[in-house]
Design a protein around this motif. Structure first.
Motif, PDB file in Angstrom:
ATOM      1  N   MET A   1       0.848  -1.165   0.000  1.00 23.86           N
ATOM      2  CA  MET A   1       0.000   0.000   0.000  1.00 23.86           C
ATOM      3  C   MET A   1       0.896   1.231   0.000  1.00 23.86           C
ATOM      4  SD  MET A   1      -3.087   0.958   2.628  1.00 23.86           S
ATOM      5  CE  MET A   1      -4.007  -0.473   2.093  1.00 23.86           C
ATOM      6  N   PHE A   2       0.398   2.306  -0.585  1.00 24.10           N
ATOM      7  CA  PHE A   2       1.169   3.536  -0.681  1.00 24.10           C
ATOM      8  C   PHE A   2       0.348   4.716  -0.182  1.00 24.10           C
ATOM      9  CE2 PHE A   2       2.872   0.697  -3.811  1.00 24.10           C
ATOM     10  CZ  PHE A   2       4.237   0.872  -3.713  1.00 24.10           C
ATOM     11  N   VAL A   3       1.036   5.661   0.417  1.00 20.37           N
ATOM     12  CA  VAL A   3       0.446   6.948   0.750  1.00 20.37           C
ATOM     13  C   VAL A   3       1.177   7.976  -0.088  1.00 20.37           C
ATOM     14  CG1 VAL A   3       0.187   8.714   2.537  1.00 20.37           C
ATOM     15  CG2 VAL A   3      -0.196   6.308   3.097  1.00 20.37           C
ATOM     16  N   LEU A   4       0.431   8.802  -0.768  1.00 25.68           N
ATOM     17  CA  LEU A   4       1.017   9.894  -1.537  1.00 25.68           C
ATOM     18  C   LEU A   4       0.698  11.185  -0.822  1.00 25.68           C
ATOM     19  CD1 LEU A   4       0.875   7.556  -3.607  1.00 25.68           C
ATOM     20  CD2 LEU A   4       0.764   9.326  -5.328  1.00 25.68           C
TER      21      LEU A   4
ATOM     22  N   ALA B   1      -8.924  -1.765  10.998  1.00 24.88           N
ATOM     23  CA  ALA B   1     -10.270  -1.917  11.538  1.00 24.88           C
ATOM     24  C   ALA B   1     -10.916  -3.105  10.833  1.00 24.88           C
ATOM     25  CB  ALA B   1     -11.082  -0.649  11.282  1.00 24.88           C
ATOM     26  N   PRO B   2     -11.863  -3.778  11.481  1.00 28.73           N
ATOM     27  CA  PRO B   2     -12.489  -4.952  10.854  1.00 28.73           C
ATOM     28  C   PRO B   2     -13.044  -4.661   9.455  1.00 28.73           C
ATOM     29  CG  PRO B   2     -13.131  -4.816  13.154  1.00 28.73           C
ATOM     30  CD  PRO B   2     -12.377  -3.551  12.839  1.00 28.73           C
ATOM     31  N   GLU B   3     -13.568  -3.474   9.233  1.00 23.22           N
ATOM     32  CA  GLU B   3     -14.142  -3.134   7.930  1.00 23.22           C
ATOM     33  C   GLU B   3     -13.092  -3.071   6.822  1.00 23.22           C
ATOM     34  OE1 GLU B   3     -16.138  -1.544  11.387  1.00 23.22           O
ATOM     35  OE2 GLU B   3     -14.245  -0.876  10.555  1.00 23.22           O
ATOM     36  N   LEU B   4     -11.828  -2.929   7.196  1.00 24.13           N
ATOM     37  CA  LEU B   4     -10.744  -2.821   6.220  1.00 24.13           C
ATOM     38  C   LEU B   4      -9.868  -4.069   6.174  1.00 24.13           C
ATOM     39  CD1 LEU B   4      -9.678   0.860   6.967  1.00 24.13           C
ATOM     40  CD2 LEU B   4     -11.183   0.039   5.146  1.00 24.13           C
ATOM     41  N   GLU B   5     -10.347  -5.147   6.735  1.00 27.53           N
ATOM     42  CA  GLU B   5      -9.552  -6.376   6.827  1.00 27.53           C
ATOM     43  C   GLU B   5      -9.014  -6.834   5.474  1.00 27.53           C
ATOM     44  OE1 GLU B   5      -9.898 -10.951   8.486  1.00 27.53           O
ATOM     45  OE2 GLU B   5     -11.534  -9.545   8.838  1.00 27.53           O
ATOM     46  N   ARG B   6      -9.752  -6.654   4.425  1.00 24.78           N
ATOM     47  CA  ARG B   6      -9.287  -7.110   3.104  1.00 24.78           C
ATOM     48  C   ARG B   6      -8.046  -6.362   2.619  1.00 24.78           C
ATOM     49  NH1 ARG B   6     -13.044  -4.787  -1.655  1.00 24.78           N
ATOM     50  NH2 ARG B   6     -13.379  -2.708  -0.814  1.00 24.78           N
ATOM     51  N   TYR B   7      -7.705  -5.245   3.268  1.00 29.77           N
ATOM     52  CA  TYR B   7      -6.517  -4.480   2.887  1.00 29.77           C
ATOM     53  C   TYR B   7      -5.303  -4.793   3.757  1.00 29.77           C
ATOM     54  CZ  TYR B   7      -9.897  -1.911   0.171  1.00 29.77           C
ATOM     55  OH  TYR B   7     -10.893  -1.588  -0.705  1.00 29.77           O
ATOM     56  N   ARG B   8      -5.445  -5.712   4.703  1.00 31.08           N
ATOM     57  CA  ARG B   8      -4.297  -6.088   5.539  1.00 31.08           C
ATOM     58  C   ARG B   8      -3.247  -6.769   4.693  1.00 31.08           C
ATOM     59  NH1 ARG B   8      -7.544  -8.557  10.723  1.00 31.08           N
ATOM     60  NH2 ARG B   8      -8.585  -6.593  11.243  1.00 31.08           N
ATOM     61  N   GLU B   9      -1.981  -6.491   5.059  1.00 25.04           N
ATOM     62  CA  GLU B   9      -0.859  -7.034   4.296  1.00 25.04           C
ATOM     63  C   GLU B   9       0.178  -7.619   5.237  1.00 25.04           C
ATOM     64  OE1 GLU B   9      -0.131  -4.247   0.618  1.00 25.04           O
ATOM     65  OE2 GLU B   9      -0.300  -3.065   2.455  1.00 25.04           O
ATOM     66  N   THR B  10       0.959  -8.537   4.684  1.00 34.24           N
ATOM     67  CA  THR B  10       2.084  -9.106   5.405  1.00 34.24           C
ATOM     68  C   THR B  10       3.367  -8.650   4.719  1.00 34.24           C
ATOM     69  OG1 THR B  10       0.753 -11.043   5.946  1.00 34.24           O
ATOM     70  CG2 THR B  10       3.151 -11.259   6.175  1.00 34.24           C
ATOM     71  N   PRO B  11       4.315  -8.074   5.480  1.00 29.35           N
ATOM     72  CA  PRO B  11       5.569  -7.643   4.860  1.00 29.35           C
ATOM     73  C   PRO B  11       6.277  -8.809   4.179  1.00 29.35           C
ATOM     74  CG  PRO B  11       5.417  -6.804   7.091  1.00 29.35           C
ATOM     75  CD  PRO B  11       4.284  -7.785   6.910  1.00 29.35           C
ATOM     76  N   ASP B  12       6.998  -8.495   3.096  1.00 32.35           N
ATOM     77  CA  ASP B  12       7.750  -9.535   2.367  1.00 32.35           C
ATOM     78  C   ASP B  12       8.821 -10.126   3.243  1.00 32.35           C
ATOM     79  OD1 ASP B  12       6.226  -8.934   0.163  1.00 32.35           O
ATOM     80  OD2 ASP B  12       7.713  -7.558  -0.683  1.00 32.35           O
TER      81      ASP B  12
ATOM     82  N   ARG C   1       5.255  13.037  -2.489  1.00 30.42           N
ATOM     83  CA  ARG C   1       6.183  12.168  -1.767  1.00 30.42           C
ATOM     84  C   ARG C   1       5.437  10.848  -1.597  1.00 30.42           C
ATOM     85  NH1 ARG C   1       8.120  12.883   4.396  1.00 30.42           N
ATOM     86  NH2 ARG C   1       5.906  12.577   4.650  1.00 30.42           N
ATOM     87  N   ILE C   2       6.028   9.769  -2.096  1.00 36.39           N
ATOM     88  CA  ILE C   2       5.389   8.450  -2.063  1.00 36.39           C
ATOM     89  C   ILE C   2       6.023   7.618  -0.963  1.00 36.39           C
ATOM     90  CG2 ILE C   2       4.940   6.340  -3.369  1.00 36.39           C
ATOM     91  CD1 ILE C   2       5.089   8.106  -5.924  1.00 36.39           C
ATOM     92  N   THR C   3       5.174   7.098  -0.072  1.00 37.93           N
ATOM     93  CA  THR C   3       5.636   6.265   1.035  1.00 37.93           C
ATOM     94  C   THR C   3       4.912   4.927   0.980  1.00 37.93           C
ATOM     95  OG1 THR C   3       5.931   8.234   2.405  1.00 37.93           O
ATOM     96  CG2 THR C   3       5.862   6.114   3.553  1.00 37.93           C
ATOM     97  N   GLU C   4       5.680   3.857   0.956  1.00 38.52           N
ATOM     98  CA  GLU C   4       5.084   2.524   0.985  1.00 38.52           C
ATOM     99  C   GLU C   4       4.977   2.059   2.428  1.00 38.52           C
ATOM    100  OE1 GLU C   4       5.559  -1.864  -1.090  1.00 38.52           O
ATOM    101  OE2 GLU C   4       7.179  -0.418  -1.283  1.00 38.52           O
TER     102      GLU C   4
END
Length: 97
Positions: free
Chosen positions: A1-4, A86-97, A76-79
Motif C-alpha cells: 500500500m502507498f500513501v502519496l 479496523a475490521p471493515e478494512l480487513e481485506r486491505y491487511r498485508e504481510t511484509p515480504d 512524496r510516495i511512502t510505501e
C-alpha cells in the motif's frame, strides 16, 4: 500500500485554478480502483491519497495528476504495510515480504 503526500509548490490561487481538473482526476482514480481514501489536511497545505499497487504504477498515476502537469504540487510516495486494520478494512491487511 502507498500513501502519496502532496505538497503545494505554488500559491493557493494557482492550485485553485486547477482544482476542478484535479477532482475529476481523483474521481477517475477511484473508479479504476486505485484509491482507497483521500482528503485535505488542515490547514490546507497537503493531501494524502492512499493508494494500492506497485511503486512504478503509483508513480505513473501520480504523474498524471493535473496538479503535477500545472506545476502546483509535488508528491512524496511512502510505501507501508497495513498489518493491522479496523475490521471493515480487513481485506486491505498485508504481510511484509
Amino acid at each position: 500500500m502507498f500513501v502519496l503526500e502532496l505538497t503545494y509548490t505554488a500559491p493557493i490561487e494557482a492550485v485553485d485554478a486547477v482544482l476542478e481538473a484535479h477532482v475529476a482526476w481523483l474521481d477517475e482514480q477511484y473508479a479504476r480502483g486505485h484509491f482507497l481514501a483521500s482528503g485535505r489536511k488542515t490547514p490546507r497545505r497537503r493531501g494524502d491519497p492512499g493508494r494500492r499497487g506497485d511503486r512504478a504504477r503509483i508513480e505513473e498515476i501520480a504523474s498524471t495528476d493535473p496538479f503535477v502537469a500545472a506545476g502546483v504540487c509535488a508528491y512524496r510516495i511512502t510505501e507501508f504495510y497495513a498489518t493491522k486494520t479496523a475490521p471493515e478494512l480487513e481485506r486491505y491487511r498485508e504481510t511484509p515480504d
